[in-house]
Motif scaffolding. Sequence first.
Motif, PDB file in Angstrom:
ATOM      1  N   SER A 291       0.824  -1.211   0.000  1.00 37.17           N
ATOM      2  CA  SER A 291       0.000   0.000   0.000  1.00 37.17           C
ATOM      3  C   SER A 291       0.858   1.261   0.000  1.00 37.17           C
ATOM      4  O   SER A 291       0.487   2.272  -0.614  1.00 37.17           O
ATOM      5  CB  SER A 291      -0.932  -0.008   1.213  1.00 37.17           C
ATOM      6  OG  SER A 291      -0.195  -0.143   2.420  1.00 37.17           O
TER       7      SER A 291
ATOM      8  N   ALA B  46      -5.985   0.769  -1.606  1.00 36.82           N
ATOM      9  CA  ALA B  46      -6.714  -0.313  -0.942  1.00 36.82           C
ATOM     10  C   ALA B  46      -6.557  -1.637  -1.686  1.00 36.82           C
ATOM     11  O   ALA B  46      -6.441  -2.702  -1.066  1.00 36.82           O
ATOM     12  CB  ALA B  46      -8.193   0.054  -0.826  1.00 36.82           C
ATOM     13  N   GLN B  47      -6.537  -1.584  -3.013  1.00 43.90           N
ATOM     14  CA  GLN B  47      -6.390  -2.818  -3.783  1.00 43.90           C
ATOM     15  C   GLN B  47      -5.020  -3.447  -3.568  1.00 43.90           C
ATOM     16  O   GLN B  47      -4.891  -4.675  -3.452  1.00 43.90           O
ATOM     17  CB  GLN B  47      -6.615  -2.523  -5.272  1.00 43.90           C
ATOM     18  CG  GLN B  47      -6.909  -3.744  -6.131  1.00 43.90           C
ATOM     19  CD  GLN B  47      -5.684  -4.577  -6.438  1.00 43.90           C
ATOM     20  OE1 GLN B  47      -4.582  -4.043  -6.541  1.00 43.90           O
ATOM     21  NE2 GLN B  47      -5.872  -5.885  -6.604  1.00 43.90           N
TER      22      GLN B  47
ATOM     23  N   VAL C 217      -8.322   4.779   4.809  1.00 52.59           N
ATOM     24  CA  VAL C 217      -9.131   5.314   3.710  1.00 52.59           C
ATOM     25  C   VAL C 217      -9.766   6.646   4.109  1.00 52.59           C
ATOM     26  O   VAL C 217      -9.780   7.608   3.327  1.00 52.59           O
ATOM     27  CB  VAL C 217     -10.210   4.290   3.303  1.00 52.59           C
ATOM     28  CG1 VAL C 217     -11.235   4.924   2.376  1.00 52.59           C
ATOM     29  CG2 VAL C 217      -9.562   3.084   2.629  1.00 52.59           C
TER      30      VAL C 217
ATOM     31  N   PHE D 256     -11.124   9.248  -5.584  1.00 55.41           N
ATOM     32  CA  PHE D 256     -11.615   7.917  -5.217  1.00 55.41           C
ATOM     33  C   PHE D 256     -10.783   6.820  -5.878  1.00 55.41           C
ATOM     34  O   PHE D 256     -10.536   5.768  -5.279  1.00 55.41           O
ATOM     35  CB  PHE D 256     -13.087   7.775  -5.606  1.00 55.41           C
ATOM     36  CG  PHE D 256     -14.025   8.518  -4.705  1.00 55.41           C
ATOM     37  CD1 PHE D 256     -14.241   8.096  -3.400  1.00 55.41           C
ATOM     38  CD2 PHE D 256     -14.685   9.650  -5.146  1.00 55.41           C
ATOM     39  CE1 PHE D 256     -15.107   8.783  -2.557  1.00 55.41           C
ATOM     40  CE2 PHE D 256     -15.549  10.344  -4.318  1.00 55.41           C
ATOM     41  CZ  PHE D 256     -15.758   9.907  -3.012  1.00 55.41           C
ATOM     42  N   PHE D 257     -10.342   7.067  -7.093  1.00 50.20           N
ATOM     43  CA  PHE D 257      -9.528   6.074  -7.785  1.00 50.20           C
ATOM     44  C   PHE D 257      -8.161   5.933  -7.122  1.00 50.20           C
ATOM     45  O   PHE D 257      -7.599   4.828  -7.054  1.00 50.20           O
ATOM     46  CB  PHE D 257      -9.368   6.470  -9.253  1.00 50.20           C
ATOM     47  CG  PHE D 257      -8.812   5.375 -10.119  1.00 50.20           C
ATOM     48  CD1 PHE D 257      -9.581   4.272 -10.439  1.00 50.20           C
ATOM     49  CD2 PHE D 257      -7.524   5.448 -10.615  1.00 50.20           C
ATOM     50  CE1 PHE D 257      -9.076   3.257 -11.232  1.00 50.20           C
ATOM     51  CE2 PHE D 257      -7.003   4.444 -11.409  1.00 50.20           C
ATOM     52  CZ  PHE D 257      -7.785   3.345 -11.720  1.00 50.20           C
TER      53      PHE D 257
ATOM     54  N   TRP E  85       1.259   4.961  -8.484  1.00 46.33           N
ATOM     55  CA  TRP E  85       0.179   4.030  -8.803  1.00 46.33           C
ATOM     56  C   TRP E  85       0.726   2.789  -9.504  1.00 46.33           C
ATOM     57  O   TRP E  85       1.544   2.874 -10.419  1.00 46.33           O
ATOM     58  CB  TRP E  85      -0.836   4.699  -9.719  1.00 46.33           C
ATOM     59  CG  TRP E  85      -1.594   5.812  -9.088  1.00 46.33           C
ATOM     60  CD1 TRP E  85      -1.310   6.452  -7.910  1.00 46.33           C
ATOM     61  CD2 TRP E  85      -2.763   6.440  -9.605  1.00 46.33           C
ATOM     62  NE1 TRP E  85      -2.223   7.434  -7.668  1.00 46.33           N
ATOM     63  CE2 TRP E  85      -3.130   7.457  -8.688  1.00 46.33           C
ATOM     64  CE3 TRP E  85      -3.531   6.255 -10.741  1.00 46.33           C
ATOM     65  CZ2 TRP E  85      -4.233   8.273  -8.891  1.00 46.33           C
ATOM     66  CZ3 TRP E  85      -4.633   7.068 -10.950  1.00 46.33           C
ATOM     67  CH2 TRP E  85      -4.983   8.061 -10.030  1.00 46.33           C
TER      68      TRP E  85
ATOM     69  N   TYR F  46      -8.712   3.812  -4.107  1.00 47.41           N
ATOM     70  CA  TYR F  46      -8.924   2.415  -4.511  1.00 47.41           C
ATOM     71  C   TYR F  46      -7.607   1.749  -4.890  1.00 47.41           C
ATOM     72  O   TYR F  46      -7.392   0.560  -4.599  1.00 47.41           O
ATOM     73  CB  TYR F  46      -9.891   2.359  -5.691  1.00 47.41           C
ATOM     74  CG  TYR F  46     -10.000   0.981  -6.293  1.00 47.41           C
ATOM     75  CD1 TYR F  46     -10.708  -0.028  -5.647  1.00 47.41           C
ATOM     76  CD2 TYR F  46      -9.372   0.679  -7.500  1.00 47.41           C
ATOM     77  CE1 TYR F  46     -10.799  -1.300  -6.189  1.00 47.41           C
ATOM     78  CE2 TYR F  46      -9.457  -0.588  -8.044  1.00 47.41           C
ATOM     79  CZ  TYR F  46     -10.174  -1.572  -7.388  1.00 47.41           C
ATOM     80  OH  TYR F  46     -10.250  -2.825  -7.928  1.00 47.41           O
ATOM     81  N   ASN F  47      -6.719   2.486  -5.518  1.00 50.81           N
ATOM     82  CA  ASN F  47      -5.416   1.951  -5.887  1.00 50.81           C
ATOM     83  C   ASN F  47      -4.645   1.485  -4.652  1.00 50.81           C
ATOM     84  O   ASN F  47      -4.058   0.395  -4.643  1.00 50.81           O
ATOM     85  CB  ASN F  47      -4.637   3.032  -6.642  1.00 50.81           C
ATOM     86  CG  ASN F  47      -3.152   2.781  -6.683  1.00 50.81           C
ATOM     87  OD1 ASN F  47      -2.684   1.778  -7.200  1.00 50.81           O
ATOM     88  ND2 ASN F  47      -2.385   3.712  -6.125  1.00 50.81           N
TER      89      ASN F  47
END
Length: 263
Positions: free
Chosen positions: A69, A147-148, A191, A140-141, A76, A144-145
């Motif tokens: 993370s 968190a994924q 988050v 938001f993206f 990214w 998400y990057n």
Amino acid sequence: MINQDEVFVITEDDILKPGDKGKGKGPRAVPAAKGARGAERSGAADETVAGNAAPSRAGRRRRNPAAASTLSLFLWGLGQLYNGDGKLAALFLSCELLILAFHYFLFMTWDRIRTFAHLFFVNEWELMLYASSIDFCVIFFMIYNVAQAYRGAEARGGRFDGLHRPIVSGLASLFVPGWGQLLNGQLGKAVFFLFSFFVQVYLVVLYRLSPFFRILADIEPRQFLLNRAIKIGMAVLFVTALSWLMSTYDAFLVARYTRRIRA
């Protein structure tokens, strides 16, 4: 006489019906050579299964969610690459490059875009709203990057309980709110604080680098909307700055508490 080289095979019928001896049923004598060959084949099969399982275990190395993370937080797709997912890493990295190129294009050619938009009866305020909506999707993206990458590392390495280092977690959240929570293994808190931080950065960039104030002044010459926007922006900045301090304190406190429990 029973030959010492013979091996007797006892079947299920011999156990269930012991009284049927002499009727063609009972233990069957098998030469020792056949028994030895069967044992060799069984051993070879076990070695094959063990050999196939070893590479699969070696291929699935344990991954650290904090490291994954953290890498995706600053670039990214780097955390996805660390997790061994090259295609997803290339996708995230390509998206980041396209987003940076898009914003650079907007910044350098805003006057031309505004002139072109007037041909389709789109004013500058509407253009600003469209750009802002895209920016919020980007925020938001970004989250998400991160968190994924965290979840992908957990899927390969198991549940992550944190580093249990208060100083490291506190300094990380002091630098980037939410980073210390990632090091503590608290993705939900991370988050929330990351979203607050990205909104704060976005508002600073919006106020300092965009024509936001000029557009509001053109819409309403009395500057009522401008003053209202300034007050709302200052309130949001204050809340996000407060969340920054809360993130630092929370990261340090949680890491110290979990380290005591672990000890």
